[in-house]
Design a protein around this motif. Sequence first.
Motif, PDB file in Angstrom:
ATOM      1  N   LEU A 163      46.725  19.639 -44.312  1.00  9.92           N
ATOM      2  CA  LEU A 163      47.047  20.516 -45.143  1.00  9.92           C
ATOM      3  C   LEU A 163      46.038  21.790 -45.351  1.00  9.92           C
ATOM      4  N   ALA A 164      44.638  21.211 -45.679  1.00 13.62           N
ATOM      5  CA  ALA A 164      43.517  22.160 -45.665  1.00 13.62           C
ATOM      6  C   ALA A 164      43.095  22.548 -44.416  1.00 13.62           C
ATOM      7  N   TYR A 165      43.167  21.959 -43.413  1.00 13.91           N
ATOM      8  CA  TYR A 165      42.758  22.548 -42.173  1.00 13.91           C
ATOM      9  C   TYR A 165      43.477  23.677 -41.551  1.00 13.91           C
ATOM     10  N   SER A 166      45.197  23.557 -42.069  1.00 11.94           N
ATOM     11  CA  SER A 166      45.879  24.489 -41.472  1.00 11.94           C
ATOM     12  C   SER A 166      46.245  25.684 -42.291  1.00 11.94           C
ATOM     13  N   LEU A 167      46.132  25.506 -43.916  1.00 10.71           N
ATOM     14  CA  LEU A 167      46.322  26.318 -44.842  1.00 10.71           C
ATOM     15  C   LEU A 167      45.496  26.584 -45.832  1.00 10.71           C
ATOM     16  N   PRO A 168      45.265  27.711 -46.668  1.00 13.83           N
ATOM     17  CA  PRO A 168      44.263  27.639 -47.827  1.00 13.83           C
ATOM     18  C   PRO A 168      44.781  26.558 -48.696  1.00 13.83           C
ATOM     19  N   THR A 169      44.105  25.639 -49.307  1.00 12.33           N
ATOM     20  CA  THR A 169      44.599  24.338 -50.083  1.00 12.33           C
ATOM     21  C   THR A 169      43.775  24.427 -51.497  1.00 12.33           C
ATOM     22  N   VAL A 170      44.519  24.362 -52.538  1.00 10.17           N
ATOM     23  CA  VAL A 170      44.126  24.142 -53.928  1.00 10.17           C
ATOM     24  C   VAL A 170      44.683  22.839 -54.453  1.00 10.17           C
ATOM     25  N   VAL A 171      43.683  22.282 -55.131  1.00  7.06           N
ATOM     26  CA  VAL A 171      44.065  20.875 -55.954  1.00  7.06           C
ATOM     27  C   VAL A 171      44.289  20.897 -57.534  1.00  7.06           C
ATOM     28  N   LEU A 181      48.409  30.468 -64.830  1.00  7.10           N
ATOM     29  CA  LEU A 181      48.058  29.453 -63.862  1.00  7.10           C
ATOM     30  C   LEU A 181      48.248  30.001 -62.313  1.00  7.10           C
ATOM     31  N   PHE A 182      49.229  30.857 -62.106  1.00  3.20           N
ATOM     32  CA  PHE A 182      49.211  31.587 -60.742  1.00  3.20           C
ATOM     33  C   PHE A 182      48.099  32.459 -60.478  1.00  3.20           C
ATOM     34  N   GLU A 183      47.589  33.063 -61.250  1.00  9.07           N
ATOM     35  CA  GLU A 183      46.476  34.018 -61.271  1.00  9.07           C
ATOM     36  C   GLU A 183      45.072  33.028 -61.163  1.00  9.07           C
ATOM     37  N   LYS A 184      45.184  32.038 -61.726  1.00  9.20           N
ATOM     38  CA  LYS A 184      43.989  31.257 -61.369  1.00  9.20           C
ATOM     39  C   LYS A 184      44.041  30.421 -60.170  1.00  9.20           C
ATOM     40  N   MET A 185      45.098  30.065 -59.721  1.00  9.50           N
ATOM     41  CA  MET A 185      45.368  29.543 -58.428  1.00  9.50           C
ATOM     42  C   MET A 185      44.856  30.478 -57.162  1.00  9.50           C
ATOM     43  N   HIS A 186      45.411  31.769 -57.387  1.00  7.18           N
ATOM     44  CA  HIS A 186      44.988  32.721 -56.541  1.00  7.18           C
ATOM     45  C   HIS A 186      43.163  32.925 -56.364  1.00  7.18           C
ATOM     46  N   LYS A 187      42.815  32.857 -57.692  1.00  5.00           N
ATOM     47  CA  LYS A 187      41.455  33.227 -57.952  1.00  5.00           C
ATOM     48  C   LYS A 187      40.643  31.964 -57.296  1.00  5.00           C
ATOM     49  N   VAL A 188      41.197  30.806 -57.477  1.00  2.00           N
ATOM     50  CA  VAL A 188      40.498  29.421 -56.945  1.00  2.00           C
ATOM     51  C   VAL A 188      40.724  29.432 -55.227  1.00  2.00           C
ATOM     52  N   ALA A 189      41.762  29.947 -54.859  1.00  2.94           N
ATOM     53  CA  ALA A 189      42.140  29.869 -53.495  1.00  2.94           C
ATOM     54  C   ALA A 189      41.060  30.708 -52.609  1.00  2.94           C
ATOM     55  N   GLU A 190      40.502  31.874 -53.240  1.00  2.03           N
ATOM     56  CA  GLU A 190      39.412  32.599 -52.473  1.00  2.03           C
ATOM     57  C   GLU A 190      38.128  31.963 -52.303  1.00  2.03           C
ATOM     58  N   GLU A 191      37.810  30.873 -53.129  1.00  8.20           N
ATOM     59  CA  GLU A 191      36.745  30.075 -52.730  1.00  8.20           C
ATOM     60  C   GLU A 191      37.171  29.230 -51.315  1.00  8.20           C
ATOM     61  N   TYR A 192      38.330  28.927 -50.938  1.00 11.10           N
ATOM     62  CA  TYR A 192      38.727  28.199 -49.658  1.00 11.10           C
ATOM     63  C   TYR A 192      38.022  29.002 -48.568  1.00 11.10           C
ATOM     64  N   HIS A 193      38.084  30.449 -48.590  1.00 11.67           N
ATOM     65  CA  HIS A 193      37.780  31.191 -47.421  1.00 11.67           C
ATOM     66  C   HIS A 193      36.460  31.479 -47.416  1.00 11.67           C
ATOM     67  N   PRO A 241      34.483  27.026 -44.237  1.00  9.94           N
ATOM     68  CA  PRO A 241      33.383  26.698 -43.368  1.00  9.94           C
ATOM     69  C   PRO A 241      32.752  25.497 -43.298  1.00  9.94           C
ATOM     70  N   MET A 242      32.834  24.746 -44.464  1.00 13.50           N
ATOM     71  CA  MET A 242      32.531  23.457 -44.585  1.00 13.50           C
ATOM     72  C   MET A 242      33.500  22.405 -43.749  1.00 13.50           C
ATOM     73  N   LEU A 243      34.822  22.893 -43.914  1.00 15.51           N
ATOM     74  CA  LEU A 243      35.741  22.004 -42.932  1.00 15.51           C
ATOM     75  C   LEU A 243      35.636  22.206 -41.687  1.00 15.51           C
ATOM     76  N   GLU A 244      35.117  23.521 -41.110  1.00 19.53           N
ATOM     77  CA  GLU A 244      34.945  23.724 -39.806  1.00 19.53           C
ATOM     78  C   GLU A 244      33.701  22.999 -39.205  1.00 19.53           C
ATOM     79  N   SER A 245      32.704  23.060 -40.261  1.00 16.92           N
ATOM     80  CA  SER A 245      31.321  22.309 -39.860  1.00 16.92           C
ATOM     81  C   SER A 245      31.665  20.619 -39.658  1.00 16.92           C
TER      82      SER A 245
END
Length: 373
Positions: free
Chosen positions: A117-125, A228-240, A245-249
């Motif tokens: 999931l994390a490698y294909s889509l922006p993922t938040v736990v 909740l949805f606002e915080k999810m979108h905010k945290v999702a920005e950290e994914y990119h 980059p950490m996953l690709e590394s």
Amino acid sequence: MAGSGKTTLMQRIAVYIHEKQKASYIMNLDPAVGKLQYGCNIDIRDTVNYKEVMKQYQLGPNGGILTSLNLFATKFDQVMDLIEKKAGELEHVFVDTPGQIEIFTWSASGTIISDMLAYSLPTVVLYVVDTPRTVSPVTFMSNMLYACSIMYKLKLPFLLVFNKCDITASDFANEWMTNYEVFQEAVKQETAYAGALSASMGLVLEEFYQNITTVSVSAVTGEGMDELFEKMHKVAEEYHTVYRPMLESRVKEKEERDAKAARKRVKNLRKQMAAAGGGQDMNLAAAAGGQDDDEDDEDDEGDDEMEEVKDSAAEFRAEGAGLKAFEPDSDSGDDDGEDDLEYTRQVCSFFSDDQVAKSRFMLLELIVALCIR
């Protein structure tokens, strides 16, 4: 964790995205749930029968859930194909995991699913906390340790969700996370050894608290869903910016390790070929093995070299050699295979100007030599 209202929160999310007309997929990964309170697009129960797994493998409840999840993980690539086809039309994909933390977080199947999931889509736990049960400092610290371990295990953007705020507000928890002195005063009331341990762990988790995002919701009343949805979108920005980059590394490092291991196996195989093939083949293996010393020159030979090998092989067959030499010496059981070994050596000598082609025939010679021995 179990009993925190996770499934009820998923029902509230399903109602929310329907009201806001947000195109989303919902996936249930809990095979033991009796009746879902929400409709889902992908359900593990459609693929794996939890009770039959327990019966067939003679397992208990937790073992049945873990085995069911393992079986489902073997086909999760098909699930990802389905999600990726719809990714352009969807705003969210929600995954409801089993409440038993260990089953998903620390299992091979959980790692496979979360990584895919994390490698294909922006993922938040989303880690859901039962707020009324955390009013005790010891229980609160236990929850925070769970949350910290999950965040560092999955290495994904993390959102701490304090549920059941309609019963107990989460203000005390937020204060404990931001003010150690207040938490220490609360811990002093705990006379057991766990109290002293919780006080010391509060200092250890100080950095964790500084980098964690929290939100307070009520799955029953719907309070806090917008936040909740606002915080999810905010945290999702950290994914990119951080996690992708950490996953690709990590993927690149794994590919490099696999390539290095493959080169080592090839080098060992060539040494074995040299030992099996005699002096002439020792020189051949040494010439081929010398190329391994420079790892920068060990890329694929390319289409041109493959074409040269094919052309040379066609020329050799045109001279009438064919494959007759591979027929047995006789119909008796005394065939020693020496003519086959000699034939492969002649094939190698035919390609004397092409070291790459020789290395391809060395494997065949090794097989024949092993058959003789």
